[in-house]
Design a protein around this motif. Structure first.
Motif, short mmCIF file in Angstrom:
data_model
loop_
_atom_site.label_atom_id
_atom_site.label_comp_id
_atom_site.label_asym_id
_atom_site.label_seq_id
_atom_site.Cartn_x
_atom_site.Cartn_y
_atom_site.Cartn_z
N GLN A 1 76.33 55.39 -17.33
CA GLN A 1 77.73 55.08 -17.56
C GLN A 1 77.93 53.74 -18.24
O GLN A 1 78.65 53.63 -19.22
N GLN A 2 77.30 52.70 -17.71
CA GLN A 2 77.45 51.36 -18.26
C GLN A 2 76.13 50.61 -18.14
O GLN A 2 75.28 50.97 -17.33
N TRP A 3 75.99 49.57 -18.95
CA TRP A 3 74.85 48.68 -18.80
C TRP A 3 75.26 47.29 -19.24
O TRP A 3 76.21 47.13 -20.00
N PRO B 1 75.19 54.50 -22.79
CA PRO B 1 76.16 55.37 -22.13
C PRO B 1 76.08 56.81 -22.64
O PRO B 1 75.93 57.06 -23.84
#
Length: 930
Positions: free
Chosen positions: A512-514, A723
């Motif tokens: 989803q996110q980093w 993502p």
């Protein structure tokens, strides 16, 4: 070359003495890069001088032609300098064009450009004569350079030296220019002049750059490579190279942006280039890798007999004498994957010893055990408990009263760590004793390995080769192949699904996110958020097992080392094929530390005496401390004739990597979790390395291929994900003592100690605690410090890092929780101790705060039952969690023992006895990750 240019840019900004004395390693690398480029250029010159035929190109002219006036030829040093200049000048311009062009195209123009390429190249090989037959591709390149010139601009000065000519008026007499003024001409603006390019000058329209229009442009209206004598010397080479590259890409690949929402931005170094632009390329339908290789090699393919090497096949299931193989059941109990790796490693050589093996987890074995089939069990202990995939098996063994093992023979190999004295080898011993009690006869004495020595694989090899296999051969009358026959044993390809074999309960999750948590000058640490499938749930303290893939550059190096084309196949016993590239990428460990057995095999395949002597001189300690893999040794000893089959046989199956989950399901959502991890990409992965490892002796042959930095398999795999990318994961329960309940988090004093990414599980603890305290505050958005203190026992976090502004992970988040009264935070900054009470390391901060009210060891851990009880929980009945390197954990342990001795007036022996009791009660728990 890229590394060289980056350092060139950096050196301009540094005083020379700083470069010479502070940046010594960068300077050494800079000089090595220069020498490498000069060596390559020199090799080209030598090859051209010895060629029987000459090529009509610039290199040929520089080598063979002479100046018509002086009659002199260019000196070799000048030829080399010019070759490097053209390489650099052309490469940077081409890089920008090739990347930016994909970002700019619209579908209609892409079809037109590809149609032109296919009409000229077809399915054949591109030749130099085709370049002039691609006018639309040339227009695309010119238009890209118009909008995004590689040079940002140029400067001009007035030419007249007569002061009477000034001020000079330019631009329809609007702008006065004095004699010594400098004019900065910005190419992106010049190239967007609407009086030249029209009202749509901001748009990408290649048609305006077709020859008929391009040749009518006003002078100096298109200068993407700069102007005058400072213009790029490689412009012609760059345009030709760009045309070839674009044509080949269009002929062979389909493209899409890696990030469909990408907005073009630029970065400026020697030239202007797109920033963070990634493009996904796929082979066009019907095109094979072999055909692509043929096209890129100009229609010439390497000699198949030389490239393909031996066909990798599995021989039929008989032993050396032709007799059928005997069955062998190998069971493993493993959380981290080490025992599973040993089980598969044993299975790989079973056939050469006369056995057909089956490898399963211990929990799968209860219905598979047969009296006539020998049983080998390889298992570990985790704080005295069975591995997760051996719990049912151990419980089954302990409750059996009637034996299903009459007539059975078994062997047990145990992995453990002597640092946990009270539970060392507990499960292997329980299993071995239970099997004997149930009438199974041991083939050999139980094997014992200690992870603290970092020598598990060598200890296992010794046990298997010198004890287990001879005992099995004697009991079941089998015959091992001799050394020469074993060298010809082919590798059996894993036929079952990679997921079902390597991560049996794995599921597909989505990134989803980093985010990168550290500044660029610090060892990289990252945060990543993952959406889990609905069926996967977790609690704080659990792990996420990740099944990675190996790095592409390492795989390509291996294929080059064994002279294999990229689409080589491995052929299994049943005739099915597996891509060698895919197998190396997804199924086996490429960075596993080489064992003594591996070294003996390499020695047998090394023909020259000096290399053999150098290899024999390497100690096991050197191999282990430098974490040298088989590939590392082959780099050091390139004369080895090790076959690809022999190399594959040395590679254990790829292990899932476990990461502590750094979130709480109640805070992040039950189907979301986060990881906090370090990206390992240095020569030596040890976090305590203070210097570069000593180089091994290298045989004096051809220069070996440059070794890339050590790449952590899973951490670099995670760092490559973006993502919406998918990965295979599984939830693994945390060790019993390292998990917490809601009651623990709110009613028991807790001390958390960590350094760096060791904060991962504790972030989950604190998130969970904050949520629980918020709920106690009647579901208010936040919770006041006074309410938190009244509602819960004390929690303190000791956390170490280098610098408060560079790598203090989650600093703002922790400060916010501290302000709300969720916990107290005590930092230790090794590079800025003046900002952490003079403490460099976290164990020093633990000692420094030992008597602090509500956050010290004395209050929370040391004071005995009934001493100092009061509000906020029972003092002295707290729990301490430590997560980080083993060295750090040992330092904290010493501080705890020392604090106890000081507080109670005991000697160290009495304090150590007390500490062992605390540890056995599960009130001092360590999670070491080195």
């Amino acid at each position: 070359m890229t590394s060289f240019l980056i350092e060139c840019g950096a050196r301009v900004l540094r005083p020379s003495f700083v470069t010479d004395y502070v940046y010594r390693k960068d300077t050494q690398k800079y000089r090595e890069n220069i020498q490498l480029m000069r060596d390559v250029a020199n090799q080209v010159i030598e090859r051209r001088r010895t060629d029987s035929s000459r090529k009509k190109d610039l290199v040929d002219a520089m080598i063979h032609e002479k100046d018509p006036k002086s009659g002199k030829a260019l000196p070799e040093s000048s030829i080399i300098n010019n070759m490097i200049t053209f390489l650099i000048a052309g490469n940077f311009d081409t890089t920008f064009i090739a990347k930016n062009i994909v970002n700019s195209w619209q579908a209609m123009r892409l079809r037109r450009a590809r149609g032109e390429v296919l009409s000229v190249l077809g399915n054949g090989v591109m030749t130099a004569g085709m370049i002039s037959k691609l006018p639309y591709v040339s227009a695309v390149i010119r238009e890209t350079l118009r909008l995004h010139p590689t040079a940002p601009g140029f400067t001009v000065h007035p030419l007249s030296s007569d002061s009477g000519d000034y001020p000079m008026l330019i631009g329809q007499k609007k702008y006065p220019i004095n004699q010594y003024d400098t004019i900065h001409a910005l190419l992106p603006h010049i190239h967007r002049d609407p009086t030249v390019f029209g009202d749509d000058a901001e748009e990408f329209r290649p048609e305006r750059m077709l020859d008929e229009h391009f040749n009518k442009l006003p002078k100096s209206s298109w200068k993407p490579f700069g102007s005058g004598m400072r213009g790029c010397i490689g412009r012609a080479f760059a345009l030709q190279e760009a045309t070839i590259i674009v044509a080949l890409l269009l002929q062979n690949f389909d493209f899409e942006l890696y990030d469909s929402e990408y907005q073009l931005s630029v970065r400026k170094t020697l030239t202007v280039k797109p920033k963070d632009l990634s493009v996904r390329a796929r082979l066009r339908e019907g095109l094979s890798l072999t055909e692509l290789q043929r096209r890129l090699l100009g229609g010439q393919m390497p000699d198949p007999s030389k490239v393909l090497g031996p066909v990798v096949k599995h021989e039929r299931l008989t032993n050396a004498s032709g007799a059928l193989l005997k069955d062998l059941l190998i069971c493993y109990g493993s959380n981290t994957g080490t025992c599973q790796t040993l089980a598969f490693q044993l299975a790989q050589v079973a056939q050469s010893q006369g056995f057909s093996s089956t490898v399963i987890s211990m929990d799968e074995a209860t219905l598979k055990i047969k009296p006539e089939t020998p049983l080998v069990i390889i298992t570990a202990s985790y704080e005295g408990n069975p591995p997760d995939n051996a719990v049912k098996f151990v419980a089954w063994l302990e409750r059996l009263t009637e034996s299903p093992f009459a007539g059975c023979h078994h062997a047990v190999f145990g992995c453990g760590n002597r640092d946990w004295v009270d539970t060392f080898q507990r499960i292997p011993k329980i299993v071995d004793d239970a099997l004997v009690r149930l009438c199974s006869r041991p083939l050999v004495a139980r094997g014992v390995s200690d992870a603290a020595d970092n020598n598990i694989f060598n200890e296992f090899d010794y046990w298997a080769d010198n004890l287990l296999w001879p005992a099995l051969a004697k009991q079941y009358i089998t015959f091992a192949r001799n050394a020469n026959e074993q060298r010809q044993t082919y590798f059996d390809v894993i036929q079952s699904s990679r997921i079902s074999k390597l991560l049996q309960d794995g599921s597909e999750a989505t990134i989803q996110q980093w985010a990168v948590l550290t500044s660029p000058d610090q060892p990289e640490k990252r945060h990543i958020k993952i959406q889990l499938p609905r069926r996967l749930t977790y609690t704080v303290g659990d792990y996420l097992a990740v099944l990675p893939v190996n790095h592409d550059e390492i795989i390509k190096e291996i294929l080059r080392r064994f002279e294999l084309p990229i689409d080589s196949k491995l052929v299994a016993e049943n005739g099915s094929e597996t891509s060698a590239y895919t197998f190396l990428r997804e199924h086996v460990e490429l960075s596993q530390v080489a064992t003594e057995k591996n070294i003996r095999t390499i020695l047998q395949s090394t023909p020259d005496k000096s290399s053999r002597e150098s290899l024999e001189s390497i100690s096991t300690g050197t191999i282990t401390s430098q974490r040298l893999s088989v590939l590392d040794l082959l780099r050091q000893f390139p004369t080895s004739n090790l076959s690809f089959s022999e190399y594959l046989a040395m590679l254990p199956p790829l292990r899932p990597r476990q990461y502590s989950i750094s979130s709480s399901p109640t805070a992040a959502g039950s189907n979301n979790c986060t990881l906090t991890y370090s990206v390992l990409n240095g020569q030596n992965p040890s976090p305590h390395a203070n210097s570069h490892p000593k180089r091994l002796p290298v045989a004096h042959t051809a220069a070996p291929e440059k070794k890339p930095s050590h790449l952590g398999v899973a951490s670099n795999y995670l760092a490559s994900l973006r993502p919406n990318d998918r990965l295979w994961v599984a939830i693994r329960p945390g060790h019993g003592a390292f998990r917490t309940t809601a009651k623990d988090l709110t009613q028991q004093p807790i001390v958390l100690v960590c350094a760096g990414s060791g904060i991962a599980p504790f972030r989950g603890f604190v998130q969970e605690r904050a949520k629980l305290l918020a709920e106690k505050g009647n579901d208010k958005p936040g919770i006041s410090a006074s309410v938190a203190r009244d509602a819960a026992a004390d929690m303190v976090l000791f956390i170490g890092c280098r610098h408060p502004e560079r790598d203090a992970l989650y600093a703002r988040e922790l400060a916010s929780w501290a302000e709300m009264g969720v916990l107290r935070v005590k930092w230790a900054f090794s590079r800025a101790p003046e900002r952490s009470e003079g403490c460099k390391y976290v164990q020093e901060r633990v000692w420094n705060e030992r008597k602090s009210k509500g956050s010290g060891l004395v209050d929370l851990l040391v004071k005995g039952e009934g001493e100092g009880e009061g509000e906020g929980g029972e003092k002295g009945k707290g729990k301490m969690f430590v997560c980080g390197s083993r060295k750090m954990a040992e330092g904290v342990e010493k501080m705890v023992v020392k604090a106890c001795a000081e507080e109670k007036g005991w000697g160290l022996k009495e304090a150590e006895k007390w500490f062992r009791k605390v540890r056995s009660e599960g009130r001092f728990v360590v999670e070491a990750f080195d």
